[in-house]
Design an enzyme around this catalytic site. Structure first.
Site, PDB file in Angstrom:
ATOM      1  N   ASN A 220     -23.447 -73.657 -89.461  1.00 36.90           N
ATOM      2  CA  ASN A 220     -23.427 -72.368 -88.774  1.00 36.90           C
ATOM      3  C   ASN A 220     -22.146 -72.163 -87.977  1.00 36.90           C
ATOM      4  O   ASN A 220     -22.030 -71.197 -87.219  1.00 36.90           O
ATOM      5  CB  ASN A 220     -24.645 -72.243 -87.848  1.00 36.90           C
ATOM      6  CG  ASN A 220     -25.943 -72.202 -88.635  1.00 36.90           C
ATOM      7  OD1 ASN A 220     -25.996 -71.645 -89.724  1.00 36.90           O
ATOM      8  ND2 ASN A 220     -26.988 -72.803 -88.090  1.00 36.90           N
TER       9      ASN A 220
ATOM     10  N   HIS B 143     -20.855 -73.734 -85.396  1.00 39.56           N
ATOM     11  CA  HIS B 143     -20.787 -73.980 -83.958  1.00 39.56           C
ATOM     12  C   HIS B 143     -21.431 -75.320 -83.624  1.00 39.56           C
ATOM     13  O   HIS B 143     -22.015 -75.986 -84.469  1.00 39.56           O
ATOM     14  CB  HIS B 143     -21.389 -72.830 -83.141  1.00 39.56           C
ATOM     15  CG  HIS B 143     -22.802 -72.480 -83.483  1.00 39.56           C
ATOM     16  ND1 HIS B 143     -23.404 -71.330 -83.033  1.00 39.56           N
ATOM     17  CD2 HIS B 143     -23.742 -73.135 -84.202  1.00 39.56           C
ATOM     18  CE1 HIS B 143     -24.645 -71.282 -83.469  1.00 39.56           C
ATOM     19  NE2 HIS B 143     -24.875 -72.370 -84.177  1.00 39.56           N
TER      20      HIS B 143
ATOM     21  N   CYS C 236     -20.416 -72.601 -78.572  1.00 40.46           N
ATOM     22  CA  CYS C 236     -19.191 -73.386 -78.449  1.00 40.46           C
ATOM     23  C   CYS C 236     -18.658 -73.630 -79.854  1.00 40.46           C
ATOM     24  O   CYS C 236     -19.357 -74.192 -80.707  1.00 40.46           O
ATOM     25  CB  CYS C 236     -19.470 -74.709 -77.744  1.00 40.46           C
ATOM     26  SG  CYS C 236     -18.000 -75.683 -77.387  1.00 40.46           S
TER      27      CYS C 236
END
Length: 347
Positions: free
Chosen positions: A264, A266, A301
């Site tokens: 995904n 992240h 993040c």
């Protein structure tokens, strides 16, 4: 928000667990191990001058190789449904690479076991379409799960070669969230080792914005709900907002690597915990072990992010800390609260 699965390399914490990718079709179960030679060694009388394996050692090997009828042999997708079909359980053996400097399984190890069991639960229900946890209706709408909040209490840490059982189930939650519960127990004594509660929300994979639950997704999952209170964090209270200028300990320049990102794109929720703990003083880590923590995931993040880890001790008690993870451009990534206990002296 934090992804359901990936790894991140941050400061001191340079170890990550290898995760098995869940495929659309299950692996066939492995053949039962041949334990006849070990059993013969247990039954055979010792001979003077022989180099036979001690009965104690052999019995331990048998324990690891020959699971009881109500147990699962290992972590290779052999999880099982309990008498209540909405509860899923899976057994794991703690390996040498799962341990940290305390000679016990790390917090990351325990959280990875929670994640693995939750995903296999969805897979067992026939709701794992692709990726990490997306149901068929979610995949059709380009939706993924992201972790919003997790609360974990560790009563006792397992160590090398311990066999642990993880049980997981889903409970009703707020309108646009999914609440997953876990218990980790010693597979042989039944002792509770860890309890955990979590809250997941949906995010659009393309826009990276949170999404409301489509009715079709609700219909996929709602029959799996168990009407129980959460194991932890029953009042669902939020952590206080933290002022980064008043935090006592700061660690800067923490960055993920390319290979630390998941499908995904992240960073995984487990690595946020590792990042939050990066600013805890080494002298404190040498004398204390983590007994409970709560993490609220505030922002994704990604690979290009550079973050800071900040920690402050609670003024009322030294056994509690508050933590903040923020990007160097000022965005709050995650906040946390931890409880600690003094390490017990090894006998």
């Amino acid at each position: 928000m934090a992804s359901i699965g990936s790894t991140m390399m941050l400061g001191r914490e340079a170890k990550s667990l290898a995760t098995l990718r869940i495929k659309s079709k299950p692996f066939p179960p492995p053949s039962p191990p041949d334990v006849s030679l070990l059993q013969a060694n247990v039954r055979a009388p010792s001979m003077k001058g022989s180099q036979t394996t001690s009965n104690t050692s052999v019995e331990k090997q048998l324990k690891l190789l020959d699971p009881r009828d109500d147990m699962v042999a290992d972590s290779f997708f052999l999880g099982k449904v309990e008498k209540d079909s909405r509860i899923f359980s899976q057994n794991f053996t703690i390996r040498s690479y799962d341990m940290g400097p305390n000679h016990t399984a790390t917090v990351e190890t325990l959280m990875n076991l929670l994640q693995e069991t939750a995903l296999n639960h969805l897979r067992n229900m026939g709701l794992l379409k692709e990726g990490l946890g997306s149901t068929p209706e979610m995949s059709a709408r380009n939706l993924i799960w992201v972790l919003s909040k997790v609360h974990v209490a560790v009563d006792h840490y397992p160590t090398w070669s311990d066999e642990v059982g993880v049980e997981t189930w889903i409970i009703p939650s707020r309108r646009n969230s999914l609440a997953i519960e876990w218990i980790i127990c010693d597979s042989w004594t039944g002792q509770t080792l860890t309890r955990a509660s979590s809250m997941f929300v949906m995010m659009n994979k393309e826009t990276r914005k949170l999404s409301e639950w489509p009715e079709a997704v609700k219909r996929e999952i709602e029959h799996q709900y168990i009407d129980r209170p959460p194991l932890l964090d029953k009042d669902n209270s939020r952590l206080p907002k933290l002022d980064h200028t008043k935090m006592e300990y700061v660690r800067t320049g923490l960055t993920p690597r390319w290979n630390d990102l998941d499908i995904n794109q992240h960073v995984n929720n487990v690595k946020y915990v590792a990042a939050l703990l990066e600013s805890v003083p080494i002298s404190f880590l040498e004398s204390h072990e983590l007994s409970a923590f709560t993490v609220e995931y505030r922002r994704e993040c990604a690979m290009d992010d550079v973050v800071q880890s900040l920690t402050s001790f609670c003024h009322e008690t030294i056994d509690q800390c508050f933590h903040l993870l923020r990007s160097e451009c000022g965005h709050e990534v995650a906040r946390g609260r931890t409880q600690w206990r003094p390490k017990q002296e090894k006998l």
